[in-house]
Design a protein around this motif. Sequence first.
Motif, PDB file in Angstrom:
ATOM      1  N   MET A  31       0.705  -1.306   0.041  1.00  0.00           N
ATOM      2  CA  MET A  31      -0.128   0.002   0.011  1.00  0.00           C
ATOM      3  C   MET A  31       0.748   1.462   0.107  1.00  0.00           C
ATOM      4  O   MET A  31       2.044   1.303   0.517  1.00  0.00           O
ATOM      5  CB  MET A  31      -0.819   0.111   1.216  1.00  0.00           C
ATOM      6  N   MET A  32       0.270   2.262  -0.709  1.00  0.00           N
ATOM      7  CA  MET A  32       1.080   3.571  -0.791  1.00  0.00           C
ATOM      8  C   MET A  32      -0.135   4.480  -0.372  1.00  0.00           C
ATOM      9  O   MET A  32      -1.014   4.505  -0.973  1.00  0.00           O
ATOM     10  CB  MET A  32       1.666   4.000  -2.054  1.00  0.00           C
ATOM     11  N   ILE A  33      -0.008   5.364   0.690  1.00  0.00           N
ATOM     12  CA  ILE A  33      -1.060   5.992   1.124  1.00  0.00           C
ATOM     13  C   ILE A  33      -0.591   7.571   1.411  1.00  0.00           C
ATOM     14  O   ILE A  33       0.472   7.892   1.889  1.00  0.00           O
ATOM     15  CB  ILE A  33      -1.594   5.628   2.838  1.00  0.00           C
ATOM     16  N   GLU A  34      -1.389   8.273   0.600  1.00  0.00           N
ATOM     17  CA  GLU A  34      -1.301   9.698   0.408  1.00  0.00           C
ATOM     18  C   GLU A  34      -1.947  10.493   1.934  1.00  0.00           C
ATOM     19  O   GLU A  34      -3.214  10.446   1.793  1.00  0.00           O
ATOM     20  CB  GLU A  34      -1.724  10.443  -0.912  1.00  0.00           C
ATOM     21  N   GLY A  35      -1.220  11.344   2.560  1.00  0.00           N
ATOM     22  CA  GLY A  35      -1.930  12.151   3.575  1.00  0.00           C
ATOM     23  C   GLY A  35      -1.150  12.302   4.656  1.00  0.00           C
ATOM     24  O   GLY A  35       0.064  11.946   4.840  1.00  0.00           O
ATOM     25  N   ASP A  36      -1.578  13.051   5.621  1.00  0.00           N
ATOM     26  CA  ASP A  36      -0.545  13.369   6.694  1.00  0.00           C
ATOM     27  C   ASP A  36      -0.721  12.071   7.518  1.00  0.00           C
ATOM     28  O   ASP A  36      -1.385  11.482   8.211  1.00  0.00           O
ATOM     29  CB  ASP A  36      -1.526  14.423   7.766  1.00  0.00           C
ATOM     30  N   ASN A  37       0.652  11.880   7.931  1.00  0.00           N
ATOM     31  CA  ASN A  37       0.747  10.502   8.594  1.00  0.00           C
ATOM     32  C   ASN A  37       0.321  10.378   9.896  1.00  0.00           C
ATOM     33  O   ASN A  37       0.013   9.356  10.627  1.00  0.00           O
ATOM     34  CB  ASN A  37       2.491  10.237   8.452  1.00  0.00           C
ATOM     35  N   LEU A  38       0.071  11.420  10.548  1.00  0.00           N
ATOM     36  CA  LEU A  38      -0.407  11.467  12.016  1.00  0.00           C
ATOM     37  C   LEU A  38      -1.962  10.998  11.861  1.00  0.00           C
ATOM     38  O   LEU A  38      -2.196   9.909  12.587  1.00  0.00           O
ATOM     39  CB  LEU A  38      -0.456  12.792  12.534  1.00  0.00           C
ATOM     40  N   ARG A  80       2.366  15.561 -11.581  1.00  0.00           N
ATOM     41  CA  ARG A  80       1.738  16.719 -10.806  1.00  0.00           C
ATOM     42  C   ARG A  80       2.869  16.869  -9.779  1.00  0.00           C
ATOM     43  O   ARG A  80       3.523  16.089  -9.062  1.00  0.00           O
ATOM     44  CB  ARG A  80       0.649  16.258 -10.148  1.00  0.00           C
ATOM     45  N   PRO A  81       3.227  18.336  -9.623  1.00  0.00           N
ATOM     46  CA  PRO A  81       4.444  18.307  -8.593  1.00  0.00           C
ATOM     47  C   PRO A  81       3.981  18.568  -7.283  1.00  0.00           C
ATOM     48  O   PRO A  81       3.911  19.486  -6.659  1.00  0.00           O
ATOM     49  CB  PRO A  81       4.735  20.001  -9.126  1.00  0.00           C
ATOM     50  N   VAL A  82       3.849  17.478  -6.878  1.00  0.00           N
ATOM     51  CA  VAL A  82       3.590  16.807  -5.523  1.00  0.00           C
ATOM     52  C   VAL A  82       4.582  15.614  -4.982  1.00  0.00           C
ATOM     53  O   VAL A  82       4.763  14.864  -5.649  1.00  0.00           O
ATOM     54  CB  VAL A  82       2.242  16.658  -5.290  1.00  0.00           C
ATOM     55  N   ILE A  83       5.244  15.839  -3.884  1.00  0.00           N
ATOM     56  CA  ILE A  83       6.160  14.653  -3.346  1.00  0.00           C
ATOM     57  C   ILE A  83       5.650  13.288  -3.694  1.00  0.00           C
ATOM     58  O   ILE A  83       6.148  12.554  -4.092  1.00  0.00           O
ATOM     59  CB  ILE A  83       6.736  14.919  -1.932  1.00  0.00           C
ATOM     60  N   SER A  84       4.388  12.791  -3.280  1.00  0.00           N
ATOM     61  CA  SER A  84       3.549  11.913  -3.186  1.00  0.00           C
ATOM     62  C   SER A  84       3.345  11.441  -4.763  1.00  0.00           C
ATOM     63  O   SER A  84       3.376  10.095  -4.709  1.00  0.00           O
ATOM     64  CB  SER A  84       2.285  11.983  -2.340  1.00  0.00           C
ATOM     65  N   GLU A  85       3.197  12.101  -5.601  1.00  0.00           N
ATOM     66  CA  GLU A  85       3.512  11.725  -7.196  1.00  0.00           C
ATOM     67  C   GLU A  85       4.662  11.260  -7.538  1.00  0.00           C
ATOM     68  O   GLU A  85       4.369  10.129  -8.115  1.00  0.00           O
ATOM     69  CB  GLU A  85       2.763  12.987  -7.756  1.00  0.00           C
ATOM     70  N   ILE A  86       5.800  11.639  -7.111  1.00  0.00           N
ATOM     71  CA  ILE A  86       6.894  11.355  -7.209  1.00  0.00           C
ATOM     72  C   ILE A  86       7.189   9.796  -6.727  1.00  0.00           C
ATOM     73  O   ILE A  86       7.362   8.689  -7.310  1.00  0.00           O
ATOM     74  CB  ILE A  86       8.133  12.239  -7.168  1.00  0.00           C
ATOM     75  N   PHE A 130       4.580  -3.957   2.082  1.00  0.00           N
ATOM     76  CA  PHE A 130       5.064  -2.504   2.581  1.00  0.00           C
ATOM     77  C   PHE A 130       3.681  -1.695   2.540  1.00  0.00           C
ATOM     78  O   PHE A 130       2.941  -1.784   2.063  1.00  0.00           O
ATOM     79  CB  PHE A 130       6.217  -1.851   1.715  1.00  0.00           C
ATOM     80  N   ILE A 131       3.803  -0.766   3.891  1.00  0.00           N
ATOM     81  CA  ILE A 131       2.964   0.378   3.887  1.00  0.00           C
ATOM     82  C   ILE A 131       3.658   1.640   3.826  1.00  0.00           C
ATOM     83  O   ILE A 131       4.392   1.773   4.771  1.00  0.00           O
ATOM     84  CB  ILE A 131       1.984   0.518   4.872  1.00  0.00           C
ATOM     85  N   LEU A 132       3.677   2.354   2.840  1.00  0.00           N
ATOM     86  CA  LEU A 132       4.233   3.872   2.720  1.00  0.00           C
ATOM     87  C   LEU A 132       3.325   4.910   2.837  1.00  0.00           C
ATOM     88  O   LEU A 132       2.125   4.718   2.476  1.00  0.00           O
ATOM     89  CB  LEU A 132       4.952   4.072   1.471  1.00  0.00           C
ATOM     90  N   VAL A 133       3.791   5.857   3.648  1.00  0.00           N
ATOM     91  CA  VAL A 133       2.560   7.052   3.817  1.00  0.00           C
ATOM     92  C   VAL A 133       3.567   8.299   3.582  1.00  0.00           C
ATOM     93  O   VAL A 133       4.556   8.498   3.905  1.00  0.00           O
ATOM     94  CB  VAL A 133       2.230   6.987   5.383  1.00  0.00           C
ATOM     95  N   GLN A 134       2.962   9.215   2.600  1.00  0.00           N
ATOM     96  CA  GLN A 134       3.374  10.521   2.434  1.00  0.00           C
ATOM     97  C   GLN A 134       2.588  11.442   2.207  1.00  0.00           C
ATOM     98  O   GLN A 134       1.489  11.288   1.518  1.00  0.00           O
ATOM     99  CB  GLN A 134       4.265  10.162   1.139  1.00  0.00           C
ATOM    100  N   LEU A 135       2.937  12.606   2.547  1.00  0.00           N
ATOM    101  CA  LEU A 135       2.228  13.708   2.666  1.00  0.00           C
ATOM    102  C   LEU A 135       2.066  14.167   1.115  1.00  0.00           C
ATOM    103  O   LEU A 135       3.150  14.043   0.556  1.00  0.00           O
ATOM    104  CB  LEU A 135       2.670  14.893   3.575  1.00  0.00           C
ATOM    105  N   GLN A 136       1.006  14.799   0.793  1.00  0.00           N
ATOM    106  CA  GLN A 136       0.827  15.384  -0.418  1.00  0.00           C
ATOM    107  C   GLN A 136       1.394  16.908  -0.547  1.00  0.00           C
ATOM    108  O   GLN A 136       0.687  17.855  -0.840  1.00  0.00           O
ATOM    109  CB  GLN A 136      -0.637  15.646  -0.885  1.00  0.00           C
ATOM    110  N   GLU A 137       2.822  16.708  -0.239  1.00  0.00           N
ATOM    111  CA  GLU A 137       3.439  17.836  -0.282  1.00  0.00           C
ATOM    112  C   GLU A 137       3.837  18.577  -1.324  1.00  0.00           C
ATOM    113  O   GLU A 137       4.261  18.243  -2.563  1.00  0.00           O
ATOM    114  CB  GLU A 137       4.811  17.942   0.622  1.00  0.00           C
ATOM    115  N   LYS A 138       3.360  19.929  -1.645  1.00  0.00           N
ATOM    116  CA  LYS A 138       3.649  20.588  -2.870  1.00  0.00           C
ATOM    117  C   LYS A 138       4.906  21.040  -3.229  1.00  0.00           C
ATOM    118  O   LYS A 138       5.936  21.227  -2.273  1.00  0.00           O
ATOM    119  CB  LYS A 138       2.951  21.901  -3.100  1.00  0.00           C
ATOM    120  N   ILE A 139       5.493  20.904  -4.535  1.00  0.00           N
ATOM    121  CA  ILE A 139       6.712  21.289  -5.032  1.00  0.00           C
ATOM    122  C   ILE A 139       6.717  22.392  -5.693  1.00  0.00           C
ATOM    123  O   ILE A 139       5.932  22.725  -6.536  1.00  0.00           O
ATOM    124  CB  ILE A 139       7.425  20.171  -5.808  1.00  0.00           C
TER     125      ILE A 139
END
Length: 673
Positions: free
Chosen positions: A98-105, A502-508, A473-482
């Motif tokens: 799984m790859m989850i986009e969002g605030d990890n908290l 799309r220039p967002v960290i989670s897209e990369i 694996f489970i990866l979590v990454q914020l949709q942080e803008k580049i």
Amino acid sequence: MTTIPPIGPNDPEAKSADIVTGNIEALKALFPDAFTEGKIDFEVLKGLLGGAVDERDEKYGLNWHGKRRARQIALTPSTGTLLPCPEESVDWETTQNMMIEGDNLEVLKLLQKSYAGKVKLIYIDPPYNTGKDFVYPDDFRDSIKNYLSITGQIEDGRKVSSNTDSSGRYHTDWLSMMYPRLKLARTLLRDDGAIFVSIDDNEQSNLKRLLDEIFGEENFVACVSNINNMKGRNDRKHIATAHEYLLIYSKRDFSSFGIPLTEDQLKDYKYVDDKGQRYALRDLRKRGRPDRREDRPNMFFSIFYNPSTKTCSLERKTSYDVEIVPKRGDMSDGRWRWGLDTVRENLAILHANYSKQKERWDVSHRVYLNVDIGADVEDDIDEESDDDDNVQRTSKPKSFWWGGENSTDVASREFKRLFPGLNPDYPKSPYLMEKIVHMGSQPGDLVLDFFAGFGTTGHAVFRLNSTNPNRRFILVQLQEKISDEVNEQAETYKYCRKHNIRPVISEITKERLRRAASLVSMEQQSDKADMGFRVFKLAPSNIRAWEPDTSNIENSLLKSVEHLVQGRNERDVLFELLLKLGLDLCVPIEAKKIAGKSVHSIGGGALIACLADGLTKDVIEPLASGIVAWRAVLAPAVDTRVVFKDSGFADDIAKTNMAAILNQNGISDVRSL
């Protein structure tokens, strides 16, 4: 009258795990005497605990302004959900990753019911406290709304967390960000699991004390120095930084946390004793200074070897015995690693061999492959002290790691193989991550990285799975803008625009996983490994909260008839049910038509859901009978919960009849949304 109670926004099924309630129930089970009318009587509790209670005003520990609030944040349930995105995923139907986009908290809170106590390894590389801003929510009055705001998904004008080095809260802001995440992470770990955290000098000491508090000082395993830049970064006034740290903690008992060896490492343990235990041979002669006879005269003495019995002794027993003394490379007198008494106690594990090239005899000792504590035999560096009693019977990982494969140069090279022309700041090497994942997990284990960055942990799992499947694996990454307005991000921003990303960290992150899976599959030509991943995105719950419009109460009442958020589909609701009921997000979901309506079986019948509309009195009986028959075929090991959409029923009579038929056939847990 039998009816179907709805699941409302304030019900436990609509929220993540309530950690506070769980703690109270656990305490009540241990100390029922400490509860009066449902409340804790702390005076009674202190009496039951006796001398274990510390009532001193001044205590040793790590404290900062905001710590109490950070602790409370970790205990506050989340009302969000994770929306499935099959169109952005790879091998959605079969993958366990799984790859989850969002605030990890918020994501860590949502994962509690489904994954508490199931993760073997957590690795994180959190934002280092370098005096720059780190992009994580700083307003927890409405966590989901705040997250959507700072990631640009709604317009609300909220700012990101500021942590400049001129701030009086320079360290405390960072600690308040880390504390609740680490608290939640610990509950996800298995009892034999461990967490590895990368960090630099700025917060290493504070992070060590924070981890001591959360995981316990007794569960500290090591602070590894990872040499990742031999040339050194010119980021210090006097000394160039060539390393970073890796703090390792177990959850409870690290002795059961095995560190398996790679096939190449196993080759070194090519000998087998009469009990079937594998071992390697190491020189008994001291190498590296101080290695001269005059350095430790009491460690220069003769060892006698009998070629017939292949045994060693400290006394000559036959005329055929060979006398061996430690000789340095220039044939001057050297010294043994061990003293006389230690050699006498360990004669059984000594071997002697003659080198034609050196024209001399040497003595070696056995180093056993101890699978309980593992080993890392890449370095042939003497880790022994001069203590006569220091006998290394097993090989252990070293507290510093070095080698080209760990470097940022190699990390950049490997990243450019996937993204030609793009050079990210301070990437992690997939070979380094492969080593960490290999050390901390075994095939079949679950690996979590909730500061996923560009997805190196997922890349490492793909590489390991190509030869030894199948970790998850489970990866979590914020949709942080580049942004092209930030110097460090300008190159990445241009690359994304040029390649329609799309220039967002989670897209990369997602694109890295897709390209890495393709590359590994091509290079390894493996068709057994799981090279896919499911994408989920953090969002507000599918269950609508009651938000009356005081200027138009009638319209508010009409809207409240439909409990689900407009625009959400059946699949969205199904996966929220998985989360809130504690089922794996990759559990198999079966679907079939019963009485013309779509019905889903999840987890082999643990949950059956029908979210269709038009449940009239004519449909109720065949639909209920079909659900009962399907459950009998599935024969789940647990009681089945059946869930309907509340607005799907034509009227209360239809709802009551459905509940009655299911109850009569042994299905008592029936709810509606």
